[in-house]
Scaffold this motif. Sequence first.
Motif, PDB file in Angstrom:
ATOM      1  N   ILE A  55       0.859  -1.092   0.046  1.00  0.00           N
ATOM      2  CA  ILE A  55      -0.049   0.108  -0.192  1.00  0.00           C
ATOM      3  C   ILE A  55       1.017   1.321   0.119  1.00  0.00           C
ATOM      4  CG2 ILE A  55      -1.727   1.262   1.321  1.00  0.00           C
ATOM      5  CD1 ILE A  55      -2.838  -1.382   2.381  1.00  0.00           C
ATOM      6  N   THR A  56       1.938   1.370   0.707  1.00  0.00           N
ATOM      7  CA  THR A  56       2.925   2.457   0.600  1.00  0.00           C
ATOM      8  C   THR A  56       3.349   2.500  -0.667  1.00  0.00           C
ATOM      9  OG1 THR A  56       5.004   0.976   1.312  1.00  0.00           O
ATOM     10  CG2 THR A  56       3.591   2.118   2.985  1.00  0.00           C
ATOM     11  N   MET A  57       3.841   1.622  -1.334  1.00  0.00           N
ATOM     12  CA  MET A  57       4.295   1.550  -2.733  1.00  0.00           C
ATOM     13  C   MET A  57       3.357   2.219  -3.466  1.00  0.00           C
ATOM     14  SD  MET A  57       6.021  -2.168  -2.594  1.00  0.00           S
ATOM     15  CE  MET A  57       6.300  -2.346  -4.165  1.00  0.00           C
ATOM     16  N   ARG A  58       2.068   1.706  -3.477  1.00  0.00           N
ATOM     17  CA  ARG A  58       1.037   2.386  -4.392  1.00  0.00           C
ATOM     18  C   ARG A  58       0.855   3.925  -4.103  1.00  0.00           C
ATOM     19  NH1 ARG A  58      -3.983   0.123  -2.461  1.00  0.00           N
ATOM     20  NH2 ARG A  58      -4.516   2.278  -1.370  1.00  0.00           N
ATOM     21  N   ARG A  59       0.764   4.179  -2.786  1.00  0.00           N
ATOM     22  CA  ARG A  59       0.727   5.457  -2.473  1.00  0.00           C
ATOM     23  C   ARG A  59       1.913   6.568  -3.061  1.00  0.00           C
ATOM     24  NH1 ARG A  59      -2.308   6.538   2.200  1.00  0.00           N
ATOM     25  NH2 ARG A  59      -4.310   5.400   2.085  1.00  0.00           N
ATOM     26  N   SER A  60       3.142   5.788  -3.232  1.00  0.00           N
ATOM     27  CA  SER A  60       4.253   6.695  -3.898  1.00  0.00           C
ATOM     28  C   SER A  60       4.247   6.529  -5.149  1.00  0.00           C
ATOM     29  CB  SER A  60       5.437   6.083  -2.856  1.00  0.00           C
ATOM     30  OG  SER A  60       5.790   4.841  -3.558  1.00  0.00           O
ATOM     31  N   GLY A  61       3.388   6.045  -5.777  1.00  0.00           N
ATOM     32  CA  GLY A  61       3.584   5.941  -7.319  1.00  0.00           C
ATOM     33  C   GLY A  61       4.015   4.728  -7.992  1.00  0.00           C
ATOM     34  N   ARG A  62       3.989   3.820  -7.108  1.00  0.00           N
ATOM     35  CA  ARG A  62       4.505   2.297  -7.814  1.00  0.00           C
ATOM     36  C   ARG A  62       3.529   1.119  -7.900  1.00  0.00           C
ATOM     37  NH1 ARG A  62      10.363   2.452  -7.341  1.00  0.00           N
ATOM     38  NH2 ARG A  62      11.081   4.630  -6.623  1.00  0.00           N
ATOM     39  N   PRO A  63       2.557   1.328  -8.454  1.00  0.00           N
ATOM     40  CA  PRO A  63       1.421   0.193  -8.526  1.00  0.00           C
ATOM     41  C   PRO A  63       1.834  -0.885  -8.936  1.00  0.00           C
ATOM     42  CG  PRO A  63       0.894   2.077  -9.979  1.00  0.00           C
ATOM     43  CD  PRO A  63       2.084   2.660  -9.131  1.00  0.00           C
ATOM     44  N   ALA A  64       2.459  -0.882  -9.912  1.00  0.00           N
ATOM     45  CA  ALA A  64       2.879  -2.187 -10.563  1.00  0.00           C
ATOM     46  C   ALA A  64       3.902  -2.922 -10.056  1.00  0.00           C
ATOM     47  CB  ALA A  64       3.745  -1.870 -11.945  1.00  0.00           C
ATOM     48  N   ALA A  65       4.608  -2.330  -9.150  1.00  0.00           N
ATOM     49  CA  ALA A  65       5.598  -3.076  -8.355  1.00  0.00           C
ATOM     50  C   ALA A  65       4.786  -3.770  -7.096  1.00  0.00           C
ATOM     51  CB  ALA A  65       6.721  -2.266  -7.794  1.00  0.00           C
ATOM     52  N   ALA A  66       3.861  -2.758  -6.599  1.00  0.00           N
ATOM     53  CA  ALA A  66       2.871  -3.279  -5.562  1.00  0.00           C
ATOM     54  C   ALA A  66       2.097  -4.772  -5.777  1.00  0.00           C
ATOM     55  CB  ALA A  66       2.117  -2.371  -5.133  1.00  0.00           C
ATOM     56  N   VAL A  67       1.582  -4.472  -7.191  1.00  0.00           N
ATOM     57  CA  VAL A  67       0.901  -5.568  -7.397  1.00  0.00           C
ATOM     58  C   VAL A  67       1.771  -6.804  -7.534  1.00  0.00           C
ATOM     59  CG1 VAL A  67      -0.462  -6.553  -9.455  1.00  0.00           C
ATOM     60  CG2 VAL A  67      -0.939  -4.205  -8.610  1.00  0.00           C
ATOM     61  N   ASP A  68       3.015  -6.848  -8.067  1.00  0.00           N
ATOM     62  CA  ASP A  68       3.873  -7.858  -8.077  1.00  0.00           C
ATOM     63  C   ASP A  68       4.025  -8.349  -6.904  1.00  0.00           C
ATOM     64  OD1 ASP A  68       3.979  -7.582 -11.082  1.00  0.00           O
ATOM     65  OD2 ASP A  68       5.790  -6.548 -11.025  1.00  0.00           O
ATOM     66  N   LEU A  69       4.512  -7.654  -5.777  1.00  0.00           N
ATOM     67  CA  LEU A  69       4.710  -8.050  -4.493  1.00  0.00           C
ATOM     68  C   LEU A  69       3.488  -8.846  -3.985  1.00  0.00           C
ATOM     69  CD1 LEU A  69       6.246  -8.231  -1.850  1.00  0.00           C
ATOM     70  CD2 LEU A  69       5.585  -5.902  -1.437  1.00  0.00           C
ATOM     71  N   LEU A  70       2.258  -8.170  -3.991  1.00  0.00           N
ATOM     72  CA  LEU A  70       1.070  -8.995  -3.520  1.00  0.00           C
ATOM     73  C   LEU A  70       1.029 -10.383  -4.295  1.00  0.00           C
ATOM     74  CD1 LEU A  70      -0.916  -5.701  -3.254  1.00  0.00           C
ATOM     75  CD2 LEU A  70      -0.307  -7.044  -1.392  1.00  0.00           C
ATOM     76  N   ARG A  71       1.032 -10.186  -5.475  1.00  0.00           N
ATOM     77  CA  ARG A  71       0.922 -11.502  -6.289  1.00  0.00           C
ATOM     78  C   ARG A  71       1.603 -12.692  -5.916  1.00  0.00           C
ATOM     79  NH1 ARG A  71      -1.803 -11.405 -11.337  1.00  0.00           N
ATOM     80  NH2 ARG A  71      -2.095  -9.530 -12.621  1.00  0.00           N
ATOM     81  N   ARG A  72       3.095 -12.366  -5.710  1.00  0.00           N
ATOM     82  CA  ARG A  72       3.762 -13.478  -5.161  1.00  0.00           C
ATOM     83  C   ARG A  72       3.722 -13.842  -3.785  1.00  0.00           C
ATOM     84  NH1 ARG A  72       7.562  -9.874  -7.608  1.00  0.00           N
ATOM     85  NH2 ARG A  72       8.349  -9.109  -5.564  1.00  0.00           N
ATOM     86  N   THR A  73       3.522 -12.789  -3.052  1.00  0.00           N
ATOM     87  CA  THR A  73       3.181 -13.190  -1.737  1.00  0.00           C
ATOM     88  C   THR A  73       1.894 -13.993  -1.478  1.00  0.00           C
ATOM     89  OG1 THR A  73       4.184 -10.963  -0.942  1.00  0.00           O
ATOM     90  CG2 THR A  73       2.948 -12.438   0.793  1.00  0.00           C
ATOM     91  N   ALA A  74       0.784 -13.697  -2.166  1.00  0.00           N
ATOM     92  CA  ALA A  74      -0.502 -14.460  -2.227  1.00  0.00           C
ATOM     93  C   ALA A  74      -0.235 -15.786  -2.728  1.00  0.00           C
ATOM     94  CB  ALA A  74      -1.402 -13.687  -3.147  1.00  0.00           C
TER      95      ALA A  74
END
Length: 425
Positions: A234-253
């Motif tokens: 969420i902090t990554m998304r807020r700082s303008g890095r949504p693609a990296a945030a999605v990748d992190l969440l996908r891998r962890t999930a």
Amino acid sequence: MSHQRRLGTAIRAARCARRMTQAQLGLVCGYSASAISRVEAGALRPTEQALLLIARALDLPLEAVGLGRPATLTKDVTLNQEDAMLRRQLLVAGMAAAGASALPAASASAARPDASARIVRALYEPETSVPTRLQQLKASLTSARAQFTTARYRHLGDLLPGLLGSAQATRDALSGRSREEAHACVARAWVLATELALKAHSDVAWPAADRALAAAQGSGDPVVHGEAARVLAITMRRSGRPAAAVDLLRRTAGSLSTARDDVSRAVAATLLMTAAYTAACGQRRSDALDLMEGASDAVDRLTSAGVRPNAPLFTVDATSAQVNLYWIGVHTAMGTPDEGVPYAARIAPGQLPTVERMARYGTDCARMWHYLGDHRKTFAALRFTEQVAPEEVRRPALRALTADLLYAPAAVAGVREFAARTGVS
């Protein structure tokens, strides 16, 4: 409404919520008051540098002013040197903003440091603490979590410095399995600190999320790791890095969804929901829809199997009501709020497990109706949020929404009084 008009509206609402004049904002970014007036009217597009300064001055996420840029993370989720520099820059900005109370100057608590300032001190000037019994530490963590789930954010801010100091002292005094359990408590305390900073739109969420993830890795508990990864994303998304945030969440999930225990699979479903909303914020429509469908399927499988985790998940639960709630946010973020209306109708707020989630329902409905141009329903949703969680409507995002209603062409009865109550006017 054009992109430039939406940008101007967002800037005006945030400026009003922070009680800044156009001249004061202009001084920050090198513009005259008349130029700021034209920006807010959608008649002038600021330079990228001016937008960055405006975002910092108004505590807006970079994507809110069109400056978000996707990036990638390395495989082990360690941020590179550029990211570390960005974190330091964000922390400086967050520390500067930490002195500004989210409450009106007349409030009895105006002299008390806000949550961001307390988190900064917990990061770099931790309270001197002595170790405690592990069971007592867990009880303290449960109490702090209760402050979050009931949306008593001031009380949570008061508890966190002592809890973080005690948790870290206890961890350092233990070894073996007991040390791992203490690591999990430290991680979850930092998760709460990150959630609190995110509520305030403070960039101190970055280092708090880093601390949460580091402690989670020390715990060896995949569920706690998933919780920490969620707030970091969420902090990554807020700082303008949504693609990296999605990748992190996908891998962890993905790593959690293959586990045999019910709690791990439930956490995986919540990560998919967060990933879907993050993708929607990045205007990745196909990814957002696929991720939400995946989350919905995961929750359906858990429900059909009669899965009931022994205890609620730490911050967000995996239920059908939660899925419907995320659908509202996803469709609003993608610019299709009309498609979120049926999901809002399916939710009975009492189905949501905590006050914080009920307040999120009110918030997401307010944003949805605001996007659809229905000011009366927007205000009704804000009033619902105030009724269930009075502190929630003082958050920067909701104060900006209130300011927008206050200055809307068509007046809505009660908005002016509501704005006064919540510190907007």
